[in-house]
Design an enzyme around this catalytic site. Structure first.
Site, PDB file in Angstrom:
ATOM      1  N   LYS A 135       0.842  -1.203   0.000  1.00  0.00           N
ATOM      2  CA  LYS A 135       0.000   0.000   0.000  1.00  0.00           C
ATOM      3  C   LYS A 135       0.874   1.249   0.000  1.00  0.00           C
ATOM      4  CE  LYS A 135      -3.823  -2.406   2.266  1.00  0.00           C
ATOM      5  NZ  LYS A 135      -4.533  -2.719   3.514  1.00  0.00           N
ATOM      6  N   GLN A 186      -4.444  -1.590   9.784  1.00  0.00           N
ATOM      7  CA  GLN A 186      -4.432  -2.900   9.140  1.00  0.00           C
ATOM      8  C   GLN A 186      -5.026  -3.964  10.064  1.00  0.00           C
ATOM      9  OE1 GLN A 186      -3.575  -3.439   5.943  1.00  0.00           O
ATOM     10  NE2 GLN A 186      -3.949  -5.630   6.087  1.00  0.00           N
ATOM     11  N   ASP A 200     -10.580   2.802   4.359  1.00  0.00           N
ATOM     12  CA  ASP A 200     -11.038   1.421   4.168  1.00  0.00           C
ATOM     13  C   ASP A 200     -12.557   1.321   4.017  1.00  0.00           C
ATOM     14  OD1 ASP A 200      -9.002  -0.525   4.088  1.00  0.00           O
ATOM     15  OD2 ASP A 200      -8.624  -0.291   6.233  1.00  0.00           O
TER      16      ASP A 200
END
Ligand code: GUN
Length: 290
Positions: free
Chosen positions: A53, A97, A120
């Site tokens: 990412k 994460q 997200d």
């Protein structure tokens, strides 16, 4: 033979589009988008996802920040880092994460992220807005899948779509998106407690396999001409390879592919699209803040 959906190439095309937009922002003297990530612990899959990412951010010209915390970090410390990101005007969007170590509540963590910085799309506010079709940050994997379907001009209107798996980050939100106006699929979600799963899956025009069980979808579960989207990315040992593992999808690709009209490979299908969705959400967050 089926069309093999090239997620790697599609994601690369989208990164190029985003990079062009970032260049234009720079030319106008605007600040470039800034995505931050928090990684707790050193789960190998998570380290690899987050590294990729950050690399994606560099490729498109975003700023990025990675905060790594030890495995035994307390929830209060993590919450303090999240609060700091929420307040920091230089950070447009960020992710924590998952999975988190078991002593930390993922629900509390997700709920503490400012919904306007939720790259997200996991915050209940964003999921709720998605549910009723309001502008929101979409969860990265469902967003990536819908974009693949759109860019490959795959017909969805009135199609029977079976989503296998009901996770909060893939199956459940994807089922909502696919039934929304404009996509218009007829969606069924099946899961570990579903009875006669094979019979149901066999009716599908579009199958999305997202339960994390390698090779679960076999040829006899797939109707001739179906579209098969494989979300599985389970690491399985592969002695003799450089990394020592390989990624296995939820679909028995070798035996299923010849029955399909379209199919995504693993790796190189949905995975790259998930990462690019994060960049798209970050771009939107940045524009909203400017
Ligand atoms: N773990 C697996 N997939 C994801 C994702 O899309 N976002 C975050 N934050 N964690 C994940």
């Amino acid at each position: 033979m089926p069309v093999i959906i090239d997620g790697k190439k599609t994601a690369s095309d989208i990164r190029k589009e985003i990079a062009d937009e970032v260049s234009a922002m720079k030319d106008r003297g605007a600040r470039v988008p800034h995505l931050a990530a928090i990684l707790v612990g050193d789960n190998p899959s998570s380290v690899s996802y987050v590294t990729n990412k950050v690399r994606d951010c560099e490729e498109v010209g975003f700023e990025s920040t990675l905060v790594r915390l030890g495995d035994n970090t307390g929830e209060d410390i993590l919450m303090a880092r999240i609060a700091a990101f929420n307040r920091n005007p230089d950070i447009d969007a960020f992710i924590v994460q998952l999975p988190l170590p078991s002593h930390i509540s993922e629900t509390r963590v997700i709920e503490s992220i400012d919904p306007s910085k939720d790259a997200d799309g996991f915050h209940p506010v964003n999921l709720g807005r998605m549910m009723i079709g309001l502008p929101c940050f979409l969860p990265a994997t469902p967003y990536g899948i819908v974009e693949l379907i759109r860019r490959y001009n795959i017909e969805t209107t009135g199609k029977r779509c079976i989503v296998i798996g009901r996770s909060n980050i893939v199956g459940r939100p994807l089922s909502i998106l696919l039934s929304q106006k404009g996509i218009d699929a007829t969606v069924t979600v099946v899961h570990s407690r579903t009875k006669e799963m094979s019979c149901i899956v066999r009716e599908a025009d579009i199958i999305v396999a997202a339960m994390g069980s390698p090779g679960f979808v076999k040829a006899d579960m797939v109707k001739e001409g179906a579209v098969v989207i494989d979300v599985g990315t389970t690491r399985i040992p592969a002695p003799g390879t450089k990394s020592g593992f390989r990624l296995a999808g939820d679909v028995d690709f070798e035996n299923v592919a010849s029955r399909c009209s379209y199919i995504t490979p693993v790796p190189g299908g949905v995975g790259p699209m998930t990462r690019v969705s994060l960049l798209r959400n970050t771009m939107v967050a940045a524009k909203n803040r400017r």
